[in-house]
Every structure is written in C-alpha cells, then in structure tokens.
Write a protein that holds these residues in place. Structure first.
Motif, PDB file in Angstrom:
ATOM      1  N   TYR A  13      -7.219  -8.646 -15.740  1.00  9.74           N
ATOM      2  CA  TYR A  13      -5.774  -8.727 -15.635  1.00  9.74           C
ATOM      3  C   TYR A  13      -6.172  -7.293 -15.975  1.00  9.74           C
ATOM      4  CZ  TYR A  13      -6.170 -13.640 -15.496  1.00  9.74           C
ATOM      5  OH  TYR A  13      -6.600 -15.157 -15.198  1.00  9.74           O
ATOM      6  N   TYR A  14      -4.389  -6.843 -14.996  1.00  8.74           N
ATOM      7  CA  TYR A  14      -3.740  -5.290 -15.229  1.00  8.74           C
ATOM      8  C   TYR A  14      -2.337  -5.382 -15.569  1.00  8.74           C
ATOM      9  CZ  TYR A  14      -8.671  -4.136 -13.439  1.00  8.74           C
ATOM     10  OH  TYR A  14      -9.321  -3.646 -12.804  1.00  8.74           O
ATOM     11  N   GLY A  15      -1.819  -5.044 -15.931  1.00  7.63           N
ATOM     12  CA  GLY A  15       0.018  -5.253 -16.472  1.00  7.63           C
ATOM     13  C   GLY A  15       0.841  -3.654 -16.114  1.00  7.63           C
ATOM     14  N   VAL A  16       1.660  -3.744 -15.401  1.00  2.00           N
ATOM     15  CA  VAL A  16       2.440  -2.762 -15.339  1.00  2.00           C
ATOM     16  C   VAL A  16       4.540  -3.277 -15.664  1.00  2.00           C
ATOM     17  CG1 VAL A  16       1.763  -1.637 -12.848  1.00  2.00           C
ATOM     18  CG2 VAL A  16       3.302  -3.390 -12.684  1.00  2.00           C
ATOM     19  N   PRO A  17       4.941  -2.187 -16.186  1.00  2.00           N
ATOM     20  CA  PRO A  17       5.704  -2.630 -16.771  1.00  2.00           C
ATOM     21  C   PRO A  17       7.365  -2.863 -15.530  1.00  2.00           C
ATOM     22  CG  PRO A  17       4.989   0.328 -16.958  1.00  2.00           C
ATOM     23  CD  PRO A  17       4.720  -0.762 -16.432  1.00  2.00           C
ATOM     24  N   ILE A  18       7.508  -4.017 -16.051  1.00  2.00           N
ATOM     25  CA  ILE A  18       8.626  -5.049 -15.094  1.00  2.00           C
ATOM     26  C   ILE A  18       9.756  -3.828 -14.423  1.00  2.00           C
ATOM     27  CG2 ILE A  18      10.246  -5.590 -16.820  1.00  2.00           C
ATOM     28  CD1 ILE A  18       9.704  -7.944 -15.976  1.00  2.00           C
ATOM     29  N   GLU A  19      10.014  -2.416 -15.025  1.00  2.00           N
ATOM     30  CA  GLU A  19      11.102  -1.670 -14.431  1.00  2.00           C
ATOM     31  C   GLU A  19      10.241  -1.473 -13.696  1.00  2.00           C
ATOM     32  OE1 GLU A  19       9.635  -0.172 -17.866  1.00  2.00           O
ATOM     33  OE2 GLU A  19      10.523  -2.282 -18.524  1.00  2.00           O
ATOM     34  N   GLN A  20       9.252  -1.014 -13.445  1.00  2.00           N
ATOM     35  CA  GLN A  20       8.699  -0.850 -12.106  1.00  2.00           C
ATOM     36  C   GLN A  20       8.299  -1.776 -10.783  1.00  2.00           C
ATOM     37  OE1 GLN A  20       4.590   1.087 -13.459  1.00  2.00           O
ATOM     38  NE2 GLN A  20       5.618   3.245 -13.460  1.00  2.00           N
ATOM     39  N   VAL A  21       8.746  -2.763 -10.635  1.00  2.00           N
ATOM     40  CA  VAL A  21       8.420  -3.939 -10.212  1.00  2.00           C
ATOM     41  C   VAL A  21       9.488  -4.624  -9.579  1.00  2.00           C
ATOM     42  CG1 VAL A  21       6.580  -5.979  -9.597  1.00  2.00           C
ATOM     43  CG2 VAL A  21       5.840  -3.527 -10.912  1.00  2.00           C
ATOM     44  N   GLN A  22       9.887  -4.586  -8.334  1.00  2.00           N
ATOM     45  CA  GLN A  22      11.060  -5.251  -8.103  1.00  2.00           C
ATOM     46  C   GLN A  22      10.984  -6.996  -7.197  1.00  2.00           C
ATOM     47  OE1 GLN A  22      11.345  -2.845  -4.266  1.00  2.00           O
ATOM     48  NE2 GLN A  22      12.846  -1.723  -5.997  1.00  2.00           N
ATOM     49  N   ALA A  23       9.877  -6.907  -7.141  1.00  2.00           N
ATOM     50  CA  ALA A  23       9.669  -9.111  -6.681  1.00  2.00           C
ATOM     51  C   ALA A  23       7.968  -8.416  -7.099  1.00  2.00           C
ATOM     52  CB  ALA A  23      10.864  -8.643  -5.464  1.00  2.00           C
ATOM     53  N   ILE A  24       7.820 -10.242  -6.924  1.00  2.00           N
ATOM     54  CA  ILE A  24       6.619 -10.336  -5.993  1.00  2.00           C
ATOM     55  C   ILE A  24       6.487 -11.095  -5.541  1.00  2.00           C
ATOM     56  CG2 ILE A  24       4.257 -11.900  -7.142  1.00  2.00           C
ATOM     57  CD1 ILE A  24       5.518 -10.872  -9.841  1.00  2.00           C
ATOM     58  N   GLU A  25       5.480 -11.245  -3.493  1.00  2.00           N
ATOM     59  CA  GLU A  25       5.607 -11.803  -2.626  1.00  2.00           C
ATOM     60  C   GLU A  25       4.362 -12.462  -2.379  1.00  2.00           C
ATOM     61  OE1 GLU A  25       9.013 -12.996  -1.389  1.00  2.00           O
ATOM     62  OE2 GLU A  25       9.970 -11.491  -2.561  1.00  2.00           O
ATOM     63  N   LYS A  26       3.984 -13.798  -1.608  1.00  3.13           N
ATOM     64  CA  LYS A  26       3.753 -13.655  -0.983  1.00  3.13           C
ATOM     65  C   LYS A  26       3.439 -12.566   0.356  1.00  3.13           C
ATOM     66  CE  LYS A  26       3.952 -18.699  -1.660  1.00  3.13           C
ATOM     67  NZ  LYS A  26       3.881 -20.076  -1.237  1.00  3.13           N
ATOM     68  N   VAL A  27       1.550 -12.419   0.416  1.00  2.00           N
ATOM     69  CA  VAL A  27       1.513 -11.374   1.332  1.00  2.00           C
ATOM     70  C   VAL A  27       1.699 -12.013   3.254  1.00  2.00           C
ATOM     71  CG1 VAL A  27      -0.923 -10.184   2.497  1.00  2.00           C
ATOM     72  CG2 VAL A  27      -0.333 -11.192  -0.238  1.00  2.00           C
ATOM     73  N   PRO A  28       2.683 -11.644   3.651  1.00  2.00           N
ATOM     74  CA  PRO A  28       3.004 -11.818   4.944  1.00  2.00           C
ATOM     75  C   PRO A  28       1.874 -11.449   6.677  1.00  2.00           C
ATOM     76  CG  PRO A  28       4.659  -9.782   4.212  1.00  2.00           C
ATOM     77  CD  PRO A  28       2.819 -10.737   2.788  1.00  2.00           C
ATOM     78  N   ASP A  29       2.656 -10.997   6.921  1.00  2.00           N
ATOM     79  CA  ASP A  29       1.606 -10.678   8.523  1.00  2.00           C
ATOM     80  C   ASP A  29       2.006  -9.272   8.236  1.00  2.00           C
ATOM     81  OD1 ASP A  29       0.766 -13.675   9.640  1.00  2.00           O
ATOM     82  OD2 ASP A  29       2.005 -13.559  10.287  1.00  2.00           O
ATOM     83  N   ILE A  30       0.749  -8.931   8.166  1.00  2.00           N
ATOM     84  CA  ILE A  30       0.363  -7.261   8.237  1.00  2.00           C
ATOM     85  C   ILE A  30       0.072  -6.461   9.782  1.00  2.00           C
ATOM     86  CG2 ILE A  30      -0.019  -5.383   6.643  1.00  2.00           C
ATOM     87  CD1 ILE A  30      -0.832  -7.381   4.968  1.00  2.00           C
ATOM     88  N   THR A  31       1.030  -5.121  10.249  1.00  2.00           N
ATOM     89  CA  THR A  31       0.525  -4.914  11.962  1.00  2.00           C
ATOM     90  C   THR A  31      -0.254  -3.635  10.798  1.00  2.00           C
ATOM     91  OG1 THR A  31       3.268  -5.612  12.359  1.00  2.00           O
ATOM     92  CG2 THR A  31       2.265  -3.598  12.999  1.00  2.00           C
ATOM     93  N   ARG A  32      -1.377  -4.037  11.439  1.00  2.00           N
ATOM     94  CA  ARG A  32      -2.208  -1.943  11.255  1.00  2.00           C
ATOM     95  C   ARG A  32      -1.147  -0.918  11.524  1.00  2.00           C
ATOM     96  NH1 ARG A  32      -5.460  -1.129   7.561  1.00  2.00           N
ATOM     97  NH2 ARG A  32      -6.984   0.408   8.946  1.00  2.00           N
ATOM     98  N   VAL A  33      -1.535   0.249  10.771  1.00  2.13           N
ATOM     99  CA  VAL A  33      -0.884   1.408  11.021  1.00  2.13           C
ATOM    100  C   VAL A  33      -2.044   2.585  11.236  1.00  2.13           C
ATOM    101  CG1 VAL A  33       0.105   3.771  10.232  1.00  2.13           C
ATOM    102  CG2 VAL A  33       0.951   1.134   9.777  1.00  2.13           C
ATOM    103  N   PRO A  34      -1.865   3.359  12.360  1.00  2.00           N
ATOM    104  CA  PRO A  34      -3.216   3.545  13.331  1.00  2.00           C
ATOM    105  C   PRO A  34      -2.596   4.848  12.978  1.00  2.00           C
ATOM    106  CG  PRO A  34      -1.644   3.271  15.224  1.00  2.00           C
ATOM    107  CD  PRO A  34      -1.203   2.665  14.222  1.00  2.00           C
ATOM    108  N   GLN A  35      -4.373   5.497  12.256  1.00  2.00           N
ATOM    109  CA  GLN A  35      -4.584   7.082  11.588  1.00  2.00           C
ATOM    110  C   GLN A  35      -4.243   7.345  10.102  1.00  2.00           C
ATOM    111  OE1 GLN A  35      -5.774   9.663  13.994  1.00  2.00           O
ATOM    112  NE2 GLN A  35      -5.793   8.356  15.470  1.00  2.00           N
ATOM    113  N   ALA A  36      -4.206   5.554   9.641  1.00  2.00           N
ATOM    114  CA  ALA A  36      -3.604   5.668   8.031  1.00  2.00           C
ATOM    115  C   ALA A  36      -4.858   5.083   7.232  1.00  2.00           C
ATOM    116  CB  ALA A  36      -2.825   4.720   8.007  1.00  2.00           C
ATOM    117  N   PRO A  37      -4.896   5.891   6.036  1.00  2.45           N
ATOM    118  CA  PRO A  37      -5.817   5.927   5.466  1.00  2.45           C
ATOM    119  C   PRO A  37      -6.586   4.691   4.842  1.00  2.45           C
ATOM    120  CG  PRO A  37      -4.248   7.095   4.237  1.00  2.45           C
ATOM    121  CD  PRO A  37      -3.386   6.377   5.739  1.00  2.45           C
TER     122      PRO A  37
END
Length: 150
Positions: A13-37
């Motif tokens: 389990y990990y934690g990040v300061p709440i100020e850095q997180v705008q929202a928590i969302e379910k994972v939507p459909d993701i479109t791959r980006v060519p040449q991305a890491p």
C-alpha cells in the motif's frame, strides 16, 4: 495530521499527498500512442479531458497493472501536466499522524528509496509514502509530452 490518497500495487500500500490528486477514476478505454515509452499506456477521455495514462507499476519496474474491476486511475497535476496514474486499486483517503512517519528503508516492494519520502505503520499494514516529483522526473515528463504530441 496530513491527508493521503492510499492505493495498492501488488500487495503493498502506497500513499500520495491528497493535494496532488484531483480525482480517482475507473480505468476507461485507452488509446495507444505510437512511439511512446512502455510505461505510457496511451491517452483516454477522462472527465471530458484527454489525459495521458501512465502505468505506475511499469514506470517503477515492478510489473504491470492488469486492468480489472478494482484498477483505478489517480488523476494528478504535476508541473502543469495532467496525468492519469494507473494502479491496482485506490479507494481511501487516510489521515496520517506525523508521529507514525519514519524514514524509509533502502527498498520497499522493489521500489528504490529515492522514490519514497517516508513510511508509516498503520494498524496491520505498512504504508509507503511516495514522492511523485521524483518518480516522474522532468526528463520523463518531457518524454511523455513529446510522445503524446507526436
């Protein structure tokens, strides 16, 4: 008492300061980006905004998030860049008393100490407080921008 968004990767389990997180969302459909890491999963429409999605486990080289019902995206804003960090699970905000916070060990869950700001013992679990500024360094942010804009 500081507030942290708690998320899970593997069994840790990990934690990040709440100020850095705008929202928590379910994972939507993701479109791959060519040449991305490899750690850049792609782009997604989240809250009517095109968001770059990063697999935090892959970025930290501790595996890959398997998209399922518990997977979540933490929407963050770092250095003016809106990003979605994909994690195994995220569902709580926790107030952490500074008295429970200790310096991090050399490595936790396969993650180097340089990415960890502290650890905190919380009841039956150890909570690793991560430093997003170190995890997503300026070079990587530029790499993500270039891949998405290409």
């Amino acid at each position: 008492m500081d507030q942290f968004v708690v998320f899970r990767m593997r069994e840790e389990y990990y934690g990040v300061p709440i100020e850095q997180v705008q929202a928590i969302e379910k994972v939507p459909d993701i479109t791959r980006v060519p040449q991305a890491p490899n750690y850049v999963k792609g782009i997604a429409d989240i809250r009517n905004e095109v968001t770059t999605v990063i697999d935090l486990k892959e970025l930290l080289q501790v595996g890959e998030v398997k998209k399922d019902a518990s997977s979540r995206i933490l929407l963050i804003n770092l250095h003016g860049l809106h990003l979605g960090l994909m994690v195994d699970e995220a569902k709580e905000v926790l107030g952490i008393d500074t008295e429970t916070v200790e310096d991090p060990p050399q490595m936790v869950g396969g993650i180097d100490q340089e990415y960890i700001s502290a650890v905190s013992k919380q009841d039956d679990r150890l909570l690793v407080l991560v430093n997003l500024e170190k995890i997503l360094n300026v070079h990587q942010i530029e790499e993500v921008k270039e891949a998405v804009e290409a």
